[in-house]
Design a protein around this motif. Structure first.
Motif, short mmCIF file in Angstrom:
data_model
loop_
_atom_site.label_atom_id
_atom_site.label_comp_id
_atom_site.label_asym_id
_atom_site.label_seq_id
_atom_site.Cartn_x
_atom_site.Cartn_y
_atom_site.Cartn_z
N ASN A 101 113.78 41.09 -8.35
CA ASN A 101 114.21 39.73 -8.67
C ASN A 101 115.24 39.20 -7.68
N TYR A 102 116.15 40.07 -7.29
CA TYR A 102 117.09 39.78 -6.21
C TYR A 102 117.14 41.03 -5.37
N GLY A 103 117.29 40.87 -4.07
CA GLY A 103 117.39 42.04 -3.22
C GLY A 103 118.56 42.92 -3.66
N TYR A 104 119.67 42.29 -3.89
CA TYR A 104 120.90 43.02 -4.20
C TYR A 104 120.74 43.93 -5.41
N GLN A 105 120.33 43.31 -6.51
CA GLN A 105 120.18 44.10 -7.73
C GLN A 105 119.05 45.12 -7.59
N ALA A 127 127.04 50.24 5.72
CA ALA A 127 126.00 49.86 4.76
C ALA A 127 126.43 48.63 3.95
N HIS A 128 125.47 47.79 3.66
CA HIS A 128 125.68 46.56 2.88
C HIS A 128 126.20 46.89 1.47
N ALA A 129 126.90 45.94 0.89
CA ALA A 129 127.49 46.12 -0.45
C ALA A 129 126.48 46.59 -1.49
N CYS A 130 125.23 46.14 -1.37
CA CYS A 130 124.24 46.53 -2.40
C CYS A 130 123.94 48.03 -2.32
N ILE A 131 124.04 48.60 -1.12
CA ILE A 131 123.81 50.04 -0.96
C ILE A 131 125.02 50.79 -1.54
N THR A 175 119.81 53.59 5.72
CA THR A 175 120.33 52.80 6.83
C THR A 175 119.79 51.38 6.70
N GLU A 176 120.36 50.49 7.49
CA GLU A 176 119.78 49.15 7.57
C GLU A 176 118.92 49.08 8.82
N GLY A 177 117.98 48.16 8.82
CA GLY A 177 117.17 47.92 10.02
C GLY A 177 118.01 47.11 11.00
N VAL A 204 115.12 52.23 4.23
CA VAL A 204 115.65 51.25 5.19
C VAL A 204 115.78 49.88 4.52
N ASP A 205 117.00 49.35 4.52
CA ASP A 205 117.25 47.98 4.07
C ASP A 205 117.06 47.07 5.28
N ASP A 206 115.97 46.31 5.25
CA ASP A 206 115.65 45.48 6.43
C ASP A 206 115.75 43.99 6.09
N ALA A 207 116.79 43.66 5.35
CA ALA A 207 116.97 42.27 4.90
C ALA A 207 116.88 41.28 6.06
N HIS A 208 117.53 41.60 7.18
CA HIS A 208 117.55 40.67 8.31
C HIS A 208 116.39 40.90 9.29
N GLY A 209 115.72 42.05 9.16
CA GLY A 209 114.66 42.38 10.11
C GLY A 209 113.28 41.91 9.66
N TYR A 233 110.64 51.00 2.46
CA TYR A 233 111.03 49.82 3.23
C TYR A 233 111.43 48.72 2.26
N PHE A 234 112.65 48.21 2.44
CA PHE A 234 113.18 47.17 1.55
C PHE A 234 113.29 45.86 2.33
N GLY A 235 112.80 44.78 1.72
CA GLY A 235 112.97 43.45 2.33
C GLY A 235 113.41 42.45 1.28
N THR A 236 114.05 41.39 1.74
CA THR A 236 114.43 40.32 0.80
C THR A 236 113.70 39.03 1.18
N PHE A 237 113.53 38.16 0.20
CA PHE A 237 112.95 36.84 0.49
C PHE A 237 114.04 35.83 0.84
N ALA A 238 115.31 36.28 0.77
CA ALA A 238 116.43 35.33 0.89
C ALA A 238 116.70 34.89 2.32
N LYS A 239 116.04 35.52 3.29
CA LYS A 239 116.37 35.19 4.68
C LYS A 239 115.15 34.56 5.37
N SER A 240 114.37 35.33 6.12
CA SER A 240 113.20 34.73 6.81
C SER A 240 112.31 33.94 5.87
N ILE A 244 113.86 33.37 -2.86
CA ILE A 244 114.69 34.29 -3.65
C ILE A 244 113.81 35.45 -4.11
N GLY A 245 114.40 36.63 -4.14
CA GLY A 245 113.66 37.81 -4.56
C GLY A 245 113.58 38.79 -3.40
N GLY A 246 112.87 39.86 -3.62
CA GLY A 246 112.72 40.85 -2.57
C GLY A 246 111.63 41.83 -2.95
C1 LIG Z 1 121.52 43.96 4.32
C2 LIG Z 1 121.31 43.21 3.04
N1 LIG Z 1 120.78 43.83 1.99
C3 LIG Z 1 120.57 43.19 0.83
C4 LIG Z 1 120.89 41.86 0.67
C5 LIG Z 1 120.70 41.22 -0.66
O1 LIG Z 1 119.57 40.41 -0.72
P1 LIG Z 1 119.41 39.23 -1.80
O2 LIG Z 1 120.10 38.04 -1.24
O3 LIG Z 1 117.93 39.10 -1.93
O4 LIG Z 1 120.03 39.67 -3.09
C6 LIG Z 1 121.40 41.16 1.76
C7 LIG Z 1 121.71 39.72 1.62
O5 LIG Z 1 122.77 39.25 1.84
C8 LIG Z 1 121.63 41.84 2.97
O6 LIG Z 1 122.16 41.22 4.03
#
Ligand SMILES: Cc1ncc(COP(=O)(O)O)c(C=O)c1O
Length: 402
Positions: A101-105, A127-131, A175-177, A204-209, A233-240, A244-246
Motif C-alpha cells: 500500500n505504501y513502500g514505507y510500510q 539505509a533508508h528509514a523504512c529499512i 542495500t539500496e539500489g 534491494v530497496d530500489d525506490a529511486h532506481g 526486489y523492492f520498488g515504489t510507485f511514489a517516484k518514477s 502511491i504504493g509499491g
Molecule cells: C529508499 C526509499 N525506500 C522507501 C521509500 C518509501 O516509499 P513510499 O513513498 O512508497 O512509502 C522511499 C521514499 O521516500 C525511499 O526513498
C-alpha cells in the motif's frame, strides 16, 4: 520537538512543509510566484502525462476511491490488483510480485516477516528509514557495514555466518539500489559476488532506481546485470511512477509467503482501484515509451556535467539524484535556500545536520524528463553564483527570516 522540529518556528511553511501549487512539472507556484522546481521525484514526468491523467480520472469516476473495501486477504482482492502484480513481476524479470500500500510500510513488513530471532540482518549504514524501522521489529542480531564498504560487509558476513551456524538461522543482506540523498549506487555486483563465500539472501530497496536505471528502466540490478542474484526486489510507485504504493518481487514461494505474512498488508485496506489502474497505465508508459527515460538522462547528464564543470561538488552520483555539497552552517543553508527561492526563483530541497554531518549543506536536485536544457543552464549559473557568494561570506550564520 526533536532534531527537525526544533526549527519549526523559523522554518514551517517555508523550509519545512512548503506548499507547491499548480500542475506538477518543472515550474510550480510557491508563495504566489512561479518557481523552477527541482525537488520532485517525478523522474519520467508521468505525473501530468495526458494518458495518466485520463486513466486516473476515468478510474475514479468508474470505481470511486473506496473500491475495493477491506484488506486483500479478506475482501479487497480484484483481478486488476493481480494483473498489476503479474505485469510488475514480468517487467523486473521475477516469478512473482505482490503490491504494497505504501513502500514505507511495505518495507517494514517485508523485513519483519522474513526474519526471526535466529536470523541475522546485515545492512548498509545509509539505509533508508523504512529499512531501519523494519529492523526495529527484528528480535535477532543486526550488523551494520559503513556505506558501500564491501571489505567491512565481508567482516560482518563472517560474524553473521558464525552466529547463524550456532542459531541455525539465515542471513539477510539489505542495500539500496540508488541512495536517495547522495545518488550513488549500492555496490550490487560486489555484494552479489560475496554469495559465493557466504550463505545469504539479498533484499534491494530500489525506490529511486525503478524506472530510471537499467536498459529498460527495470532498475539498478538490471543496470548491473545481477537480477538473478537479487532475491527480493523492492520498488515504489511514489517516484518514477508518480503514484502511491509499491511492490516486492522475487521467487514465487517467497512472495506467496510474504502475501500471507506481511502484517501491513494483511491488516490494512487494499490499494484503491484508481491507484491500481493508474499504476497499470504508468507501467505501460514506462515500458513502451522509453523516450521519457531518454529525456530524463539527457537532462541528468547536462545538469551533472554542467555543475561539475562549474566547480561544484556533486559527490559520486551515478543516478539522476544530484546532490550539491557545500560547506557551511544551518543558518547559511537557510540563507542560500532563501536566496535561491526568492532571487533566482529556484526551488530545491535543502538537507542539513542531523541528516548530513555537521558543517555540510546538501542541496538536492532531482532532474526529470519535463525539465529543459534552458532550466539546466539557468540553474548551473545560479548555483555558481551562490557558491561564489558563500565563499565570499555574503551569507551569514543567522537563520533566514522568512
Ligand atoms: C529508499 C526509499 N525506500 C522507501 C521509500 C518509501 O516509499 P513510499 O513513498 O512508497 O512509502 C522511499 C521514499 O521516500 C525511499 O526513498
Amino acid at each position: 520537538m526533536g532534531p527537525l522540529g526544533q526549527y519549526a518556528d523559523q522554518t514551517e511553511g517555508y523550509f519545512m512543509f512548503p506548499k507547491l501549487e499548480g500542475e506538477i512539472g518543472n515550474r510550480m507556484v510557491f508563495r504566489g510566484k512561479e518557481r523552477l522546481v527541482w525537488s520532485l521525484n517525478n523522474y519520467l514526468g508521468l505525473a501530468n502525462h495526458p494518458e495518466v491523467r485520463k486513466t486516473d480520472a476515468e478510474a475514479a469516476a468508474k470505481y470511486g476511491m473506496a473500491y475495493p473495501m477491506g484488506a486483500r486477504m479478506m475482501s479487497g482482492q480484484t483481478d486488476y490488483h493481480e494483473q498489476l502484480e503479474r505485469e510488475l513481476a514480468a517487467f523486473v524479470s521475477r516469478e512473482s510480485a505482490y503490491l504494497l500500500n505504501y513502500g514505507y510500510q511495505g518495507m517494514i513488513s517485508i523485513i519483519n516477516s522474513l526474519v526471526d530471532r535466529n536470523d541475522v540482518i546485515v545492512y548498509d549504514s545509509e539505509a533508508h528509514a523504512c529499512i531501519i524501522d523494519g529492523m526495529r521489529l527484528h528480535f535477532g542480531k543486526r550488523f551494520v557495514y559503513p556505506h558501500n564498504n564491501i571489505e567491512n560487509l565481508e567482516t560482518q558476513l563472517k560474524r553473521a555466518k558464525k552466529m547463524t551456524s550456532e542459531t541455525g538461522g539465515g542471513i539477510l543482506v539489505i542495500t539500496e539500489g540508488v541512495y536517495g540523498m547522495s545518488g550513488d549506487l549500492g555496490k550490487l555486483k560486489e555484494i552479489v559476488a560475496l554469495k559465493k563465500k557466504y550463505p545469504f539472501r539479498l533484499l534491494v530497496d530500489d525506490a529511486h532506481g525503478f524506472g530510471t536505471m537499467g536498459p529498460t528502466g527495470a532498475g539498478t540490478d538490471e543496470y548491473f546485470g545481477v537480477q538473478k542474484d537479487v532475491d527480493l526486489y523492492f520498488g515504489t510507485f511514489a517516484k518514477s511512477m508518480a503514484g502511491i504504493g509499491g511492490f516486492i518481487a522475487g521467487e514465487k514461494r517467497v512472495i506467496k509467503y510474504l502475501m500471507y505474512n506481511m502484517r501491513s498488508q494483511i491488516f490494512a485496506k487494499s490499494l484503491p482501484m484508481p491507484m491500481v489502474l493508474g499504476a497499470l497505465k504508468r507501467l505501460e508508459l514506462l515500458r513502451n515509451q522509453p523516450e521519457h527515460r531518454e529525456k530524463l538522462w539527457n537532462i541528468v547528464r547536462a545538469l551533472q556535467n554542467g555543475l561539475r564543470n562549474a566547480g561544484l561538488d556533486i559527490g559520486n552520483t551515478e543516478s539522476p539524484v544530484t546532490p550539491v555539497m557545500l560547506n557551511g552552517s544551518v543558518g547559511e543553508a537557510t540563507q542560500i535556500t532563501f536566496d535561491l527561492r526568492e532571487n533566482y526563483n529556484i526551488f530545491c530541497s535543502i538537507v542539513t545536520y542531523p541528516v548530513v554531518p555537521k558543517g555540510v549543506i546538501l542541496l538536492r536536485l532531482i532532474p526529470t524528463a519535463v525539465h529543459t536544457l534552458e532550466d539546466v543552464e539557468y540553474t548551473i549559473r545560479a548555483f555558481k553564483e551562490v557558491k561564489e557568494k558563500l565563499d565570499g561570506k555574503v551569507y551569514t550564520a543567522e537563520m533566514a527570516e522568512v
